[in-house]
Design a protein around this motif. Structure first.
Motif, PDB file in Angstrom:
ATOM      1  N   GLN A 183      11.872  13.416   0.834  1.00 16.95           N
ATOM      2  CA  GLN A 183      12.589  12.382   1.578  1.00 16.95           C
ATOM      3  C   GLN A 183      11.622  11.493   2.344  1.00 16.95           C
ATOM      4  N   LEU A 184      12.158  10.374   2.803  1.00 11.86           N
ATOM      5  CA  LEU A 184      11.496   9.520   3.785  1.00 11.86           C
ATOM      6  C   LEU A 184      11.973   9.940   5.167  1.00 11.86           C
ATOM      7  N   PRO A 185      11.285   9.524   6.237  1.00 14.03           N
ATOM      8  CA  PRO A 185      11.827   9.773   7.577  1.00 14.03           C
ATOM      9  C   PRO A 185      13.166   9.061   7.723  1.00 14.03           C
ATOM     10  N   GLY A 186      14.068   9.637   8.496  1.00 12.05           N
ATOM     11  CA  GLY A 186      15.349   8.979   8.697  1.00 12.05           C
ATOM     12  C   GLY A 186      16.270   9.797   9.567  1.00 12.05           C
ATOM     13  N   GLY A 187      17.412   9.245   9.849  1.00  9.96           N
ATOM     14  CA  GLY A 187      18.378   9.934  10.685  1.00  9.96           C
ATOM     15  C   GLY A 187      19.600   9.085  10.881  1.00  9.96           C
ATOM     16  N   HIS A 188      20.331   9.380  11.925  1.00 13.55           N
ATOM     17  CA  HIS A 188      21.596   8.706  12.189  1.00 13.55           C
ATOM     18  C   HIS A 188      21.422   7.534  13.152  1.00 13.55           C
ATOM     19  N   LEU A 189      22.128   6.472  12.846  1.00 11.08           N
ATOM     20  CA  LEU A 189      22.167   5.282  13.690  1.00 11.08           C
ATOM     21  C   LEU A 189      22.954   5.595  14.960  1.00 11.08           C
ATOM     22  N   GLU A 190      22.405   5.267  16.102  1.00 12.80           N
ATOM     23  CA  GLU A 190      23.103   5.465  17.377  1.00 12.80           C
ATOM     24  C   GLU A 190      24.083   4.309  17.594  1.00 12.80           C
ATOM     25  N   GLU A 208      16.859  -1.958  12.560  1.00 13.08           N
ATOM     26  CA  GLU A 208      15.413  -2.005  12.778  1.00 13.08           C
ATOM     27  C   GLU A 208      14.988  -1.024  13.866  1.00 13.08           C
ATOM     28  N   HIS A 209      15.696  -1.006  14.976  1.00 10.69           N
ATOM     29  CA  HIS A 209      15.336  -0.092  16.063  1.00 10.69           C
ATOM     30  C   HIS A 209      15.508   1.353  15.625  1.00 10.69           C
ATOM     31  N   CYS A 210      16.564   1.640  14.890  1.00  8.69           N
ATOM     32  CA  CYS A 210      16.797   3.002  14.400  1.00  8.69           C
ATOM     33  C   CYS A 210      15.640   3.462  13.514  1.00  8.69           C
ATOM     34  N   ALA A 211      15.195   2.615  12.592  1.00  9.12           N
ATOM     35  CA  ALA A 211      14.092   2.978  11.697  1.00  9.12           C
ATOM     36  C   ALA A 211      12.814   3.248  12.483  1.00  9.12           C
ATOM     37  N   ILE A 212      12.521   2.408  13.443  1.00  6.70           N
ATOM     38  CA  ILE A 212      11.326   2.584  14.271  1.00  6.70           C
ATOM     39  C   ILE A 212      11.429   3.877  15.081  1.00  6.70           C
ATOM     40  N   ARG A 213      12.581   4.115  15.705  1.00 10.97           N
ATOM     41  CA  ARG A 213      12.789   5.325  16.517  1.00 10.97           C
ATOM     42  C   ARG A 213      12.709   6.593  15.676  1.00 10.97           C
ATOM     43  N   GLU A 214      13.428   6.623  14.550  1.00 15.16           N
ATOM     44  CA  GLU A 214      13.455   7.825  13.717  1.00 15.16           C
ATOM     45  C   GLU A 214      12.082   8.135  13.136  1.00 15.16           C
ATOM     46  N   CYS A 215      11.357   7.114  12.722  1.00 13.00           N
ATOM     47  CA  CYS A 215      10.017   7.337  12.180  1.00 13.00           C
ATOM     48  C   CYS A 215       9.112   7.973  13.233  1.00 13.00           C
ATOM     49  N   THR A 220      23.235   4.806   3.288  1.00 11.42           N
ATOM     50  CA  THR A 220      21.817   4.883   3.616  1.00 11.42           C
ATOM     51  C   THR A 220      21.234   3.483   3.701  1.00 11.42           C
ATOM     52  N   ILE A 221      20.521   3.222   4.780  1.00  8.00           N
ATOM     53  CA  ILE A 221      19.843   1.948   5.002  1.00  8.00           C
ATOM     54  C   ILE A 221      18.354   2.242   4.902  1.00  8.00           C
ATOM     55  N   ILE A 222      17.720   1.749   3.852  1.00  7.78           N
ATOM     56  CA  ILE A 222      16.290   2.021   3.657  1.00  7.78           C
ATOM     57  C   ILE A 222      15.505   0.793   4.092  1.00  7.78           C
ATOM     58  N   MET A 223      14.540   1.034   4.980  1.00  5.78           N
ATOM     59  CA  MET A 223      13.714  -0.024   5.541  1.00  5.78           C
ATOM     60  C   MET A 223      12.269   0.173   5.093  1.00  5.78           C
ATOM     61  N   ILE A 224      11.505  -0.900   5.031  1.00  2.65           N
ATOM     62  CA  ILE A 224      10.059  -0.829   4.799  1.00  2.65           C
ATOM     63  C   ILE A 224       9.401  -1.040   6.145  1.00  2.65           C
ATOM     64  N   GLU A 271       9.529  17.889  13.662  1.00  2.80           N
ATOM     65  CA  GLU A 271      10.800  18.619  13.580  1.00  2.80           C
ATOM     66  C   GLU A 271      10.705  19.689  12.484  1.00  2.80           C
ATOM     67  N   PRO A 272       9.990  20.779  12.745  1.00  2.30           N
ATOM     68  CA  PRO A 272       9.758  21.784  11.695  1.00  2.30           C
ATOM     69  C   PRO A 272      11.012  22.471  11.180  1.00  2.30           C
ATOM     70  N   ASP A 273      12.107  22.384  11.904  1.00  6.44           N
ATOM     71  CA  ASP A 273      13.365  22.967  11.423  1.00  6.44           C
ATOM     72  C   ASP A 273      14.067  22.067  10.398  1.00  6.44           C
ATOM     73  N   LYS A 274      13.594  20.821  10.249  1.00  5.88           N
ATOM     74  CA  LYS A 274      14.249  19.874   9.348  1.00  5.88           C
ATOM     75  C   LYS A 274      13.446  19.528   8.104  1.00  5.88           C
ATOM     76  N   CYS A 275      12.132  19.779   8.143  1.00  2.83           N
ATOM     77  CA  CYS A 275      11.308  19.455   6.980  1.00  2.83           C
ATOM     78  C   CYS A 275      10.020  20.276   6.996  1.00  2.83           C
ATOM     79  N   GLU A 276       9.268  20.184   5.888  1.00  2.00           N
ATOM     80  CA  GLU A 276       8.087  21.035   5.694  1.00  2.00           C
ATOM     81  C   GLU A 276       6.760  20.361   6.014  1.00  2.00           C
ATOM     82  N   GLY A 277       6.753  19.161   6.536  1.00  2.00           N
ATOM     83  CA  GLY A 277       5.502  18.452   6.814  1.00  2.00           C
ATOM     84  C   GLY A 277       5.491  17.124   6.086  1.00  2.00           C
ATOM     85  N   TRP A 278       4.560  16.263   6.434  1.00  2.00           N
ATOM     86  CA  TRP A 278       4.528  14.900   5.903  1.00  2.00           C
ATOM     87  C   TRP A 278       3.251  14.638   5.127  1.00  2.00           C
TER      88      TRP A 278
END
Length: 111
Positions: A14-21, A27-34, A63-67, A80-87
């Protein structure tokens, strides 16, 4: 990329991501989640793709995918080691498998 853990799509890359507040821009969500997930601070980002998928167990995600753009000296950290295995940084033309469905759609689109 990171391998998902503990939710739908577990084991897929996966890419970094999460839920929109509430009230938050894409744009802010993508920056924050990353930053929350990798420690990488984006300078800016741009919309790439909107995707709508229905998953098993009654989950329907848009899903909103941003560059994003960041400085080249930043190193992704496992925040967040409970959500993924590393980057890791991966070559777009040689992506690992299996990919999380929204990312798979972007890769197969020829982008």
């Amino acid at each position: 990329l990171s391998r998902r853990a503990g939710s739908h799509g577990a084991g897929r890359y996966q890419l970094p991501g999460g839920h929109l507040e509430i009230g938050e821009s894409w744009e802010h969500c993508a920056i924050r989640e990353c930053e929350e997930e990798t420690g990488i601070v984006l300078k800016r980002d741009t919309l790439l793709l909107l995707d709508s998928d229905v998953f098993a167990k009654g989950k329907h995600y848009v899903t909103i995918i941003m560059i994003g753009v960041c400085s080249s000296d930043q190193v992704a950290r496992l925040m967040e080691p409970d959500k993924c295995e590393g980057w890791s940084w991966e070559d777009w033309k040689q992506m690992p498998s299996p990919l999380f469905h929204p990312l798979s759609k972007v890769v197969s689109s020829g982008f």
